[in-house]
Design a protein around this motif. Structure first.
Motif, PDB file in Angstrom:
ATOM      1  N   GLU A  36       2.349   4.745  -0.795  1.00 15.45           N
ATOM      2  CA  GLU A  36       1.730   5.976  -1.284  1.00 15.45           C
ATOM      3  C   GLU A  36       2.718   7.124  -1.252  1.00 15.45           C
ATOM      4  O   GLU A  36       3.588   7.177  -0.387  1.00 15.45           O
ATOM      5  CB  GLU A  36       0.525   6.367  -0.416  1.00 15.45           C
ATOM      6  CG  GLU A  36      -0.685   5.482  -0.553  1.00 15.45           C
ATOM      7  CD  GLU A  36      -1.842   5.967   0.319  1.00 15.45           C
ATOM      8  OE1 GLU A  36      -2.944   5.428   0.175  1.00 15.45           O
ATOM      9  OE2 GLU A  36      -1.624   6.891   1.144  1.00 15.45           O
TER      10      GLU A  36
ATOM     11  N   GLU B 138       1.998  11.292  -1.757  1.00 18.58           N
ATOM     12  CA  GLU B 138       1.052  12.364  -2.084  1.00 18.58           C
ATOM     13  C   GLU B 138       1.731  13.716  -1.923  1.00 18.58           C
ATOM     14  O   GLU B 138       2.353  13.977  -0.904  1.00 18.58           O
ATOM     15  CB  GLU B 138      -0.165  12.296  -1.163  1.00 18.58           C
ATOM     16  CG  GLU B 138      -1.004  11.033  -1.327  1.00 18.58           C
ATOM     17  CD  GLU B 138      -2.234  11.073  -0.449  1.00 18.58           C
ATOM     18  OE1 GLU B 138      -3.042  12.005  -0.602  1.00 18.58           O
ATOM     19  OE2 GLU B 138      -2.377  10.178   0.402  1.00 18.58           O
TER      20      GLU B 138
ATOM     21  N   TYR C 104       0.817  -1.216   0.000  1.00 19.77           N
ATOM     22  CA  TYR C 104       0.000   0.000   0.000  1.00 19.77           C
ATOM     23  C   TYR C 104       0.854   1.271   0.000  1.00 19.77           C
ATOM     24  O   TYR C 104       0.482   2.291   0.582  1.00 19.77           O
ATOM     25  CB  TYR C 104      -0.948  -0.015   1.206  1.00 19.77           C
ATOM     26  CG  TYR C 104      -1.943  -1.153   1.154  1.00 19.77           C
ATOM     27  CD1 TYR C 104      -2.987  -1.146   0.213  1.00 19.77           C
ATOM     28  CD2 TYR C 104      -1.809  -2.259   1.990  1.00 19.77           C
ATOM     29  CE1 TYR C 104      -3.874  -2.202   0.142  1.00 19.77           C
ATOM     30  CE2 TYR C 104      -2.705  -3.322   1.919  1.00 19.77           C
ATOM     31  CZ  TYR C 104      -3.737  -3.280   0.997  1.00 19.77           C
ATOM     32  OH  TYR C 104      -4.626  -4.324   0.909  1.00 19.77           O
TER      33      TYR C 104
END
Length: 280
Positions: free
Chosen positions: A194, A196, A192
């Motif tokens: 990520e 951002e 997962y």
């Protein structure tokens, strides 16, 4: 002959990131020093490594390092691993390395994963110059001092943070260094993963509504050169031109060089500085 210390980088998430060289070394050394043996045994079992382990962590790093150095002096070869990533980076391994150098023990670093570089390269921020701060200090006075330094930092800044402290740290960053662009990376190399990118206030809003989970790396835009110059110029404008000139002359600078520096500080011509001095 003395043995050798091997600093072995281990995966920060994905087990496939371990190198063949690290695997061979972990199998061949006499002993492995591990930050958390309960955590590391899973890695060793996965790769069928039977080498004995001993704990080496923040709370025993000085005395345990002395013991490990004594084994190295007897001719033992030792590998050092951390829970994840490269030993010595935000990690007690630096103490063992220091003692090895003092004792004349050979040290070799086997490169591999490190969270700060992984996050930096995928952050979309400038990578040529960066400042790695790891975790901000817990001590209030020291933390305030470090944040004050980061407020003036023009290089890209890389920080580590735990999920339960993330929101507080983001709020402190906004207050101390301003609402800069930031890339927040979490669960690097894992399923997962990520990354951002937004501004600090947007991330505060996001994590106020969504509970932070996983380990975080914050990659923050440095203070722009233009912004720094503008602030410096504004601070000089609190003085008159002649007061500014006297500031440098009174500190031993010759008048010609002082005029040149005043012109640079204020973004004006040397002729303007000369005229102001002439008029007084």
């Amino acid at each position: 002959m003395s043995g050798k210390l091997y600093l072995c980088a281990t995966p920060i998430g994905n087990l496939e990131d371990i190198t063949f060289r690290v695997l061979r070394t972990l199998k061949e050394v006499d002993l492995i020093g591990a930050e958390d043996t309960r955590h590391s045994i899973k890695l060793l079992n996965h790769f069928e490594i039977k080498t004995p382990m001993t704990s080496y962590h923040e709370y025993n790093k000085v005395e345990k390092a002395k013991y490990l150095v004594s084994l190295l002096q007897e001719g033992k070869n030792i590998a050092l691993i951390t829970d994840a990533g490269t030993p010595g980076i935000s990690d007690p391994g630096e103490e063992l390395v220091r003692q090895c150098f003092e004792a004349g023990i050979e040290v070799s670093s086997l490169p591999g994963p490190v969270a700060c570089i992984t996050a930096l390269t995928m952050s979309g921020m400038a990578t040529r110059r960066f400042a790695f701060e790891a975790f901000l200090p817990n001590d209030k006075k020291e933390r305030t001092m470090v944040l004050a330094e980061l407020a003036e930092e023009t290089r890209t800044i890389v920080l580590y943070e735990a999920p339960h402290h993330l929101l507080r740290t983001l709020e402190e960053l906004k207050e101390r260094i301003g609402n800069r662009r930031i890339t927040i990376c979490r669960e690097l190399t894992k399923k997962y993963e990520e990354a951002e990118q937004s501004f600090i206030d947007d991330m505060i809003d996001h994590y106020s509504l969504n509970e932070p989970k996983g380990e975080f790396v914050l990659v923050i835009e440095g203070k722009s050169f233009d912004e720094k110059v503008k602030e410096e110029q504004e601070s000089w404008l609190e003085l008159t031109v002649v007061e500014h000139l006297d500031y440098y002359v009174n500190r031993g600078m010759n008048k010609k060089e002082a005029m040149k520096q005043v012109a640079k500080d204020r973004g004006i011509s040397k002729r303007d500085v000369y005229q102001a001095d002439l008029e007084r």
